[in-house]
Design an enzyme around this catalytic site. Structure first.
Site, mmCIF file in Angstrom:
data_model
loop_
_atom_site.group_PDB
_atom_site.id
_atom_site.type_symbol
_atom_site.label_atom_id
_atom_site.label_comp_id
_atom_site.label_asym_id
_atom_site.label_seq_id
_atom_site.Cartn_x
_atom_site.Cartn_y
_atom_site.Cartn_z
ATOM 1 N N CYS A 1 0.867 -1.191 0.000
ATOM 2 C CA CYS A 1 0.000 0.000 0.000
ATOM 3 C C CYS A 1 0.896 1.230 0.000
ATOM 4 O O CYS A 1 0.926 2.002 0.958
ATOM 5 C CB CYS A 1 -0.921 -0.007 1.213
ATOM 6 S SG CYS A 1 -1.878 -1.517 1.414
ATOM 7 N N ALA A 2 1.614 1.429 -1.082
ATOM 8 C CA ALA A 2 2.710 2.399 -1.112
ATOM 9 C C ALA A 2 2.249 3.843 -1.115
ATOM 10 O O ALA A 2 2.995 4.734 -0.686
ATOM 11 C CB ALA A 2 3.591 2.146 -2.331
ATOM 12 N N GLY B 1 4.626 6.864 -1.760
ATOM 13 C CA GLY B 1 5.949 6.256 -1.704
ATOM 14 C C GLY B 1 6.889 6.722 -0.623
ATOM 15 O O GLY B 1 8.093 6.458 -0.720
ATOM 16 N N GLY B 2 6.400 7.371 0.436
ATOM 17 C CA GLY B 2 7.308 7.818 1.487
ATOM 18 C C GLY B 2 8.081 6.678 2.121
ATOM 19 O O GLY B 2 9.307 6.745 2.269
ATOM 20 N N LYS B 3 7.384 5.606 2.484
ATOM 21 C CA LYS B 3 8.061 4.467 3.088
ATOM 22 C C LYS B 3 8.831 3.673 2.043
ATOM 23 O O LYS B 3 9.861 3.046 2.358
ATOM 24 C CB LYS B 3 7.058 3.594 3.830
ATOM 25 C CG LYS B 3 6.432 4.287 5.035
ATOM 26 C CD LYS B 3 5.459 3.379 5.765
ATOM 27 C CE LYS B 3 4.778 4.128 6.913
ATOM 28 N NZ LYS B 3 3.893 5.211 6.433
ATOM 29 N N ASP C 1 -0.129 0.092 -5.389
ATOM 30 C CA ASP C 1 -1.250 0.787 -4.762
ATOM 31 C C ASP C 1 -2.408 0.812 -5.746
ATOM 32 O O ASP C 1 -2.211 0.703 -6.970
ATOM 33 C CB ASP C 1 -0.860 2.217 -4.365
ATOM 34 C CG ASP C 1 -1.760 2.770 -3.266
ATOM 35 O OD1 ASP C 1 -1.385 2.644 -2.093
ATOM 36 O OD2 ASP C 1 -2.841 3.290 -3.590
ATOM 37 N N ASP D 1 1.168 -1.104 4.890
ATOM 38 C CA ASP D 1 0.808 0.127 5.606
ATOM 39 C C ASP D 1 -0.629 0.418 5.208
ATOM 40 O O ASP D 1 -0.905 1.190 4.301
ATOM 41 C CB ASP D 1 1.761 1.249 5.202
ATOM 42 C CG ASP D 1 1.459 2.550 5.919
ATOM 43 O OD1 ASP D 1 0.779 2.516 6.961
ATOM 44 O OD2 ASP D 1 1.896 3.611 5.434
ATOM 45 N N CYS E 1 -1.707 3.670 10.873
ATOM 46 C CA CYS E 1 -1.548 4.911 11.648
ATOM 47 C C CYS E 1 -2.798 5.121 12.493
ATOM 48 O O CYS E 1 -3.498 6.124 12.373
ATOM 49 C CB CYS E 1 -1.265 6.109 10.738
ATOM 50 S SG CYS E 1 -2.442 6.351 9.408
#
Length: 390
Positions: free
Chosen positions: A206-207, A210-212, A230, A278, A331
């Protein structure tokens, strides 16, 4: 703008935020920016003052107010000087009338308060810090700290920097040359929990934008196969230019069709060394940054999200090779989305075992760890690392 006119502008903006929360519209910061684009007469001090009033009113009211005026009258209970500005003056709010609705003060929506008794509710409404991740492809933390006066190293994330004062990051030379990314310390820790190594095959299921993924690429040293997937085409399309700026050359993007994800990921079944999920969630862990999100969440939306999370866990598990790693993160501070999800997965998949994702961060919560603003100074996350066979 007069003080009364600022209050009236805040009321108008709160009406927009309330409507957007009800109808799944734009976020508060987007609405504020759009509002002032058509009101050029408002100077920078006016905009700051109005924005502050809006967010003070939002943070005060855990339940969605009936109107912007009710929200501002609630804030006036804490700031009595504001009541004097409801005077009917030009461009100001209309005078007060008897028995007007007033938004009550509450840190949490009433229906969620019992489910969040394990966290510091007040900490969820404090101002969030601005954290950066240093891109090791380009530089190191020591060098970045010399170029950002007042910045400090984050306590838990080894590549993190916390700014003393907000800056326009996208205009800073360090951002323009790819040396830094905006990323909360908790998000940085999730990438570290994946324990990826150069040469591995890694899937960020679940990009999003793309931060992670970029953090994982740095952990892999640019070596190996990193797939960012995604179902949101717009968000995923933001990753390639970010990867180019960061110097991360080993990232492949794949757009997913919801419910038919294996059509794009079939070649990865039983192959991945690590899969990061994520998952989409309520965002209760990010209320410091988006306090109006409390007004958006409903029991029905939470039920839809938990169903999606369970399905993504099943999908991600199919991609992991024997002795591989499945990292599940949300989160959220709600057990329905975190510890309970991991427990249900482990009950249905007895050949998987939980492994603590962090040695010195977070609080144990079921099969995983809970990061929280009050205890860790990060956004709120539940993180579980699952491995097989046991």
């Amino acid at each position: 703008m007069t003080p009364a006119a600022r209050v009236q502008s805040a009321i108008e903006l709160l009406d927009l935020v309330i409507a957007a929360a009800r109808d799944a519209g734009a976020a508060a910061d987007t609405l504020i920016a759009s509002y002032f684009k058509t009101r050029r007469y408002a100077g920078s001090k006016d905009r700051r003052a109005v924005r502050e009033l809006v967010y003070q009113a939002i943070r005060r009211a855990g339940e969605r107010p009936v109107s912007g005026r009710a929200a501002m009258l609630g804030l006036a209970q804490d700031r009595p000087e504001l009541r004097d500005l409801f005077d009917g003056s030009a461009h100001g709010p209309a005078p007060l009338t008897a028995d007007e609705p007033v938004a009550p003060a509450s840190p949490l929506p009433l229906w969620l308060a019992p489910r969040l008794g394990h966290v510091d509710a007040a900490a969820l409404l404090e101002r969030a810090p601005l954290d950066l991740r240093v891109n090791r492809f380009k530089t190191n933390r020591e060098q970045v700290l010399t170029e950002l006066p007042g910045a400090q190293p984050t306590r838990l994330a080894p590549e993190g920097v916390r700014l003393a004062e907000p800056i326009i990051v996208e205009q800073h030379p360090l951002w323009l040359n790819g040396s830094i990314e905006v990323q909360d310390e908790g998000s940085q820790l999730i990438a570290i929990a994946c324990r990826v190594q150069p040469g591995e095959t890694v899937v960020d299921l679940c990009a999003g934008a793309g931060g992670k993924t970029l953090a994982l690429a740095a952990e892999m040293g640019g070596e190996g196969k990193l797939i960012a997937s995604d179902a949101d085409r717009a968000r995923l399309s933001r990753l390639p230019p970010r990867a180019m700026r960061a110097g991360a050359a080993n990232i492949e993007t794949r757009l997913l069709d919801p419910g038919r994800e294996l059509e794009a990921l079939g070649d990865l079944v039983g192959v991945a060394d690590a899969v990061l999920i994520d998952a989409p969630c309520s965002g209760t862990g990010t209320w410091r940054r988006n306090p109006e999100a409390r007004w958006r969440l409903t029991p029905e939306r939470l039920a839809r999200l938990t169903g999606l999370q369970a399905r993504l866990l099943e999908l991600g598990a199919r991609l992991v090779r024997p002795r591989g790693r499945l990292i599940y993160a949300v989160c959220s501070l709600l057990d329905e989305e975190g510890a309970d999800q991991a427990a249900r997965f482990l009950e249905a998949q007895p050949d998987w075992c939980p492994v603590r994702p962090f040695a010195d961060a977070g609080t144990g919560r079921g099969a995983g760890v809970l990061l929280s603003p009050g205890a860790d100074g990060t956004d709120g996350f539940f993180v579980a690392r699952l491995e097989r066979p046991c």
